[in-house]
Design an enzyme around this catalytic site. Structure first.
Site, mmCIF file in Angstrom:
data_model
loop_
_atom_site.group_PDB
_atom_site.id
_atom_site.type_symbol
_atom_site.label_atom_id
_atom_site.label_comp_id
_atom_site.label_asym_id
_atom_site.label_seq_id
_atom_site.Cartn_x
_atom_site.Cartn_y
_atom_site.Cartn_z
ATOM 1 N N SER A 15 133.303 71.329 -3.475
ATOM 2 C CA SER A 15 133.012 70.064 -2.774
ATOM 3 C C SER A 15 133.232 70.195 -1.270
ATOM 4 C CB SER A 15 133.834 68.908 -3.361
ATOM 5 O OG SER A 15 135.195 69.031 -3.040
ATOM 6 N N MET A 88 140.610 80.905 -4.492
ATOM 7 C CA MET A 88 141.928 80.999 -5.097
ATOM 8 C C MET A 88 142.437 82.432 -5.230
ATOM 9 S SD MET A 88 142.304 77.872 -4.997
ATOM 10 C CE MET A 88 143.663 77.136 -5.871
ATOM 11 N N ASN A 105 141.209 78.255 6.598
ATOM 12 C CA ASN A 105 141.414 77.766 5.232
ATOM 13 C C ASN A 105 141.689 76.271 5.276
ATOM 14 O OD1 ASN A 105 142.013 77.904 2.372
ATOM 15 N ND2 ASN A 105 144.185 77.768 2.895
ATOM 16 N N HIS A 107 143.786 73.390 3.107
ATOM 17 C CA HIS A 107 144.836 73.308 2.103
ATOM 18 C C HIS A 107 145.189 71.835 1.866
ATOM 19 C CE1 HIS A 107 148.306 74.553 -0.229
ATOM 20 N NE2 HIS A 107 148.981 73.617 0.404
#
Ligand code: GAR
Length: 198
Positions: A15, A88, A105, A107
């Site tokens: 997404s 992951m 990244n 998070h």
């Protein structure tokens, strides 16, 4: 001006990939998703790439030379910024060094709180009144590295993991394209552990 070419690494739903693809539809958006790489065959994000007409590669971490293959695919596609989006796997120090300053990244917590997995469950268990998401440059420690931007959301009475995750995810979808825009516009400057937006 040429748009910044993004390589988006995913493992699942995709997404956040979709949020970047959607943002890049705007003609004035300074970046485009040029390549999607998934380490998981079943990742729904691969179908999103196909629908969007974006080249996608499946590179399984079970294959020998996994990281070298990712590196080659990114380099061959002329990628200027690698965006981890629900990827992951932990990348090696060598890979992180090679893409230093060009690897970010997202998070689902306000780092340095709650690195790792199960962030929403842990935020609820800790009684946090707010949580959110972070976009950061990747360093060779997990969920660490200079923080570029964060977005806070409230933890509301009655929240469970699913409701909190949904609220944070909506914030992720706004934050990631915003940060990519800032980087593409050359406004993000790293000074040691700190990031300055000019
Ligand atoms: C997102 O919430 C992202 O922040 C998280 O995985 C989800 C992926 O969703 N990433 C991590 O936990 C990395 N440490 P998506 O596949 O729908 O973008």
């Amino acid at each position: 001006m040429a748009r910044l070419r993004l390589g988006v690494l995913i493992s699942g739903r995709g997404s956040n990939l979709q949020a970047l693809v959607d943002a890049a539809r705007a003609p004035d958006y300074p970046a485009e998703v040029a390549l999607v790489i998934s380490n998981e065959a079943g990742a729904a994000g691969l179908a999103r790439a196909e629908v969007a007409g974006i080249p996608a590669r499946l590179i399984s971490h079970r294959q020998p030379g996994f990281e070298a293959m990712i590196d080659a695919a990114l380099s061959d596609a002329g990628i200027g910024l690698v965006c981890l989006a629900g990827f992951m796997r932990v990348l090696s120090a060598a890979f992180v060094r090679r893409w230093h300053g060009r690897l970010i990244n997202i998070h689902p917590s306000l780092l340095p709180a709650f690195p790792g997995l199960d962030t929403h469950r842990r935020a609820l268990a800790a009684g946090a009144k707010a949580t959110g998401c972070t976009v950061h440059f990747v360093s060779d420690a997990v969920d660490a590295g200079p923080i570029i931007a964060q977005s806070e959301v409230p933890v509301l009475p009655g929240d469970d993991e699913a409701s909190l995750a949904a609220r944070v995810l909506a914030a992720e979808h706004r934050l990631y394209p915003r940060v990519v825009r800032l980087i593409a516009e050359g406004r993000v400057h790293v000074d040691g552990d700190r990031v300055e937006i000019r």
